[in-house]
Write an enzyme that holds these catalytic residues in place. Structure first.
Site, short mmCIF file in Angstrom:
data_model
loop_
_atom_site.label_atom_id
_atom_site.label_comp_id
_atom_site.label_asym_id
_atom_site.label_seq_id
_atom_site.Cartn_x
_atom_site.Cartn_y
_atom_site.Cartn_z
N GLY B 16 0.71 -1.08 -0.37
CA GLY B 16 -0.11 -0.06 0.05
C GLY B 16 1.10 1.88 -0.02
O GLY B 16 2.14 1.32 0.02
N GLU B 178 -18.76 9.29 1.13
CA GLU B 178 -18.24 9.90 0.26
C GLU B 178 -19.57 8.41 -0.38
O GLU B 178 -20.21 9.16 -2.28
CB GLU B 178 -17.11 9.38 -0.34
CG GLU B 178 -16.25 10.13 -0.36
CD GLU B 178 -14.56 9.65 0.33
OE1 GLU B 178 -14.15 10.52 0.09
OE2 GLU B 178 -14.34 8.77 0.24
N ALA B 327 -4.05 8.26 4.37
CA ALA B 327 -3.39 8.21 3.23
C ALA B 327 -1.45 8.82 2.90
O ALA B 327 0.09 8.19 3.57
CB ALA B 327 -3.91 8.12 1.84
#
Lengths: 446, 446
Positions: B16, B178, B327
């Site tokens: 990731g 979202e 992130a």
């Protein structure tokens, strides 16, 4: 003939090329059209192998039927699988994805259900050698191809490594040839410099075909050209061979003189046969229609079933004058059936002219810059063939955005050998391509 | 410190953001890096909801790890799942997709395995309310969303129809918000004029959140703005509610004063919780490290495990100063761990400075043209927030082609409300998002 309260009901079974073109032919008729498909999308099947090989995404070759038919105000879509036809009551029985039962009355029935992959009675092959007829199949094959190189990289020994680096394709028609070319391109170009322990370029691609030629339908000259092109790409051709056994580690084939040979390969893909889905047999039973060996339904010259002028059979599942199972035949026969219904609605007394197929040619893509195309007496191959292929596919891709997207994806793939759609998911690797609605996986262990 | 025959071996668990940035930091070091992931792709997780909602394809948010790291000549990738760490022998035990066992020796270990969806002990919820952490999850959610409208169209009665037209989202963090915005957009715009029996625009979207605010991490002002924007889109907010039961037809929630309410909804999506994968517990057992409630591993200021300067923990699975699971944190901590190893290889005697997170802000997209963005003291919302969101996501999307593709897809989606990637496959509808390699479906009945 037309009831002014309830418009004439036309049920179309199948949203492939034949079904879609039938619906379009009825667009301006005062009829109520229902398109029944067990998938919610129209699939541009001729490019399915490019989805499998990671050039195109699902959305580039599959559009929602509803979106495609949105401006057809007399059309509604139903996500269901037709299970039977009551020809006396003029009623289609269908099953929804969750098992719900639907009854769809019709005045005219247009059957356009296509064909599915067949294993010539060896249904046990399916688990080891998936076919390629659906989007599910393409994603499964994408997963198998790219995963095989990963498995080879971490293989325990040389033998296992070589098994993972060997890809066997059964069937030398367009789909088999196209997949063989794609896998050699992926091995030789796309995966360049990505692995440490293996050299992807050394992957073997074996193509097994029962007859003595690949792309036999293109005639001997193009067939020879295609064979030479495949061999120059490194595809090993095994013509005149019948597959007698397939397991997780390889397959056994028998040649003309009865000799059997075992080939080790962890990836076996099957494109060798097709047969009709169960609804074709149900329809034949209900109408007395005859089916050919693959289950196709024999039709009159006007594509109706003898004695049933209200039932039209079109596309791959129709048996007429040995017409091939091509997208073009499906489009033309679907449009014809739609027109016949339209003329009847309009009250035209004249019997329709028999269906006549205009052979606009056929094309098969072999590798970057090489394709074979047959248009009547014209036989094209190499770069010219490829340009013809490009033109034909762009002309028929549904919708402007799909065309633009495909051109962009092709430009990048052809220029750089990289493929954007390589991502695969790990689940469901060995799920067979079932004929009905997808099987459900068991719930997780508690 | 460095053996000139065998280069120092760095094993990175997870590909990731954290793992990728660690590998990049080591790009020019004389080390042999092995990135181990149970998926072959690097996933741009912040845009996963756009894959689920049909705007982006898999390939636009997931690139093969090998392709991303192709020019990193000291990096190799292994498709496997780490199962244990032998800290004495400095050896990672891992399992390949087909069960093959791998042993990977390391001199330095960088753990970047991330977190997975958690159901707070209610693992039985998973079958009815999939999470959204993987590409599998996104494709499953895409299927559930679009299929629900199809099911509503052919529902047997009004009650069933309304159940299919009700979408419940559990969790009011960025992913839940979202998804809620996306479903209302799909219902109100994308599916416009495609159905006959239902009005997709009337689909209900219910958002359940345990705390008293959606997007609580963005602070009260943006949280209020987000709530108003969601409500103007037609999302029904149920704050301060705990989900106590979920089944195939709906869910039961309990509010602050203990009142329970049942909501009928055939589509329930879960974004409410995360926990660490089993390897985190195995590592904690082996090293004596402590884990927080979600299983995150507590680290020293230099991101190593106490007493194990050779084991670095980065990204979401790292527990340090209550840093959020963003992130940005993953990128910065991964790069930091890579640099620490690089400095050690270079023989720098100086102890590394403690890890310091530079808060570059966080962003959540709500609907077309509306997002909330928090950058330090700056709070942006509405169109300005959306422009900031656009800029940030383009800046971080891996690779030029992905950026170009995303811009094209966004342009079309924003301008026309149509979504290219709506195609879904029917198989495996109820396959739960398993934590390990995918379960296999049973072979077809003979």
């Amino acid at each position: 003939m037309q009831d002014h309260v309830t418009p004439r009901r036309v049920v179309i079974l199948g949203g492939g090329f034949a079904g879609l073109f039938a619906a379009r032919a009825l667009r301006h008729s005062p009829v109520a059209v229902t398109v029944v498909d067990r998938r919610a999308h129209h699939l541009f099947q001729p490019l399915l192998y490019q989805c499998a090989s990671g050039i195109l995404s699902e959305g580039q070759i599959a559009q929602p039927l509803r979106a495609v038919l949105r401006r057809h105000h007399n059309v509604s879509c139903v996500l269901a699988e037709a299970t039977d036809v009551d020809v006396k009551a003029r009623m289609v029985h269908a099953q929804g994805p969750e098992g719900g039962v639907l009854r769809l009355p019709y005045d005219d029935l247009i059957v356009a259900v296509g064909l599915r992959q067949s294993y010539f009675g060896h249904d046990d092959f399916a688990a080891h050698a998936p076919g390629m007829k659906t989007l599910d199949d393409a994603l499964g094959i994408r997963r198998r191809i790219y995963r095989a190189f990963e498995m080879a990289e971490t293989a325990a020994d040389d033998r296992e490594r070589q098994q993972w680096l060997t890809f066997a394709l059964v069937g030398g028609g367009p789909t088999g040839v196209e997949l063989a070319g794609q896998i050699r391109e992926i091995a030789g170009h796309t995966l360049d410099r990505e692995f440490q322990k293996i050299d992807p370029a050394r992957a073997r691609v074996l193509l097994f075909e029962g007859s003595d030629a690949v792309l036999g339908a293109f005639g001997p000259r193009l067939a020879r050209r295609a064979a030479r092109t495949l061999q120059s790409l490194g595809v090993e051709l095994h013509l005149g061979t019948l597959v007698t056994d397939i397991d997780a580690h390889g397959l056994t084939v028998q040649d003309h003189d009865g000799t059997t040979t075992r080939f080790e390969a962890r990836t076996v893909l099957w494109t060798a046969g097709v047969d009709a889905p169960p609804i074709a047999a149900a329809l034949a039973r209900a109408t007395g229609a005859t089916q050919d060996r693959a289950g196709r339904i024999a039709v009159e010259p006007d594509l109706t079933i003898p004695g049933h002028p209200e039932i039209h059979v079109t596309g791959d599942v129709m048996s007429l004058n040995r017409l091939p199972g091509l997208a073009e035949v499906a489009m033309q026969s679907g449009a014809y059936a739609g027109r016949v219904v339209r003329h009847a609605v309009e009250g035209r007394a004249k019997k329709p002219n028999p269906f006549k197929y205009w052979d606009l040619g056929s094309a098969a893509y072999i590798s970057r810059g090489r394709a074979v195309v047959k248009v009547g007496p014209l036989h094209l191959s190499g770069t010219i063939g490829w340009l013809a292929w490009l033109f034909v596919h762009l002309a028929f891709l549904t919708g402007f955005r799909s065309r633009l997207g495909a051109v962009l994806s092709w430009s990048v793939a052809f220029a750089t050998s990289s493929r954007r759609e390589r991502a695969f998911t790990m689940s469901d690797v060995d799920a067979p391509a079932g004929p009905g609605f997808g099987q459900k996986t068991p719930p997780p262990p508690p």
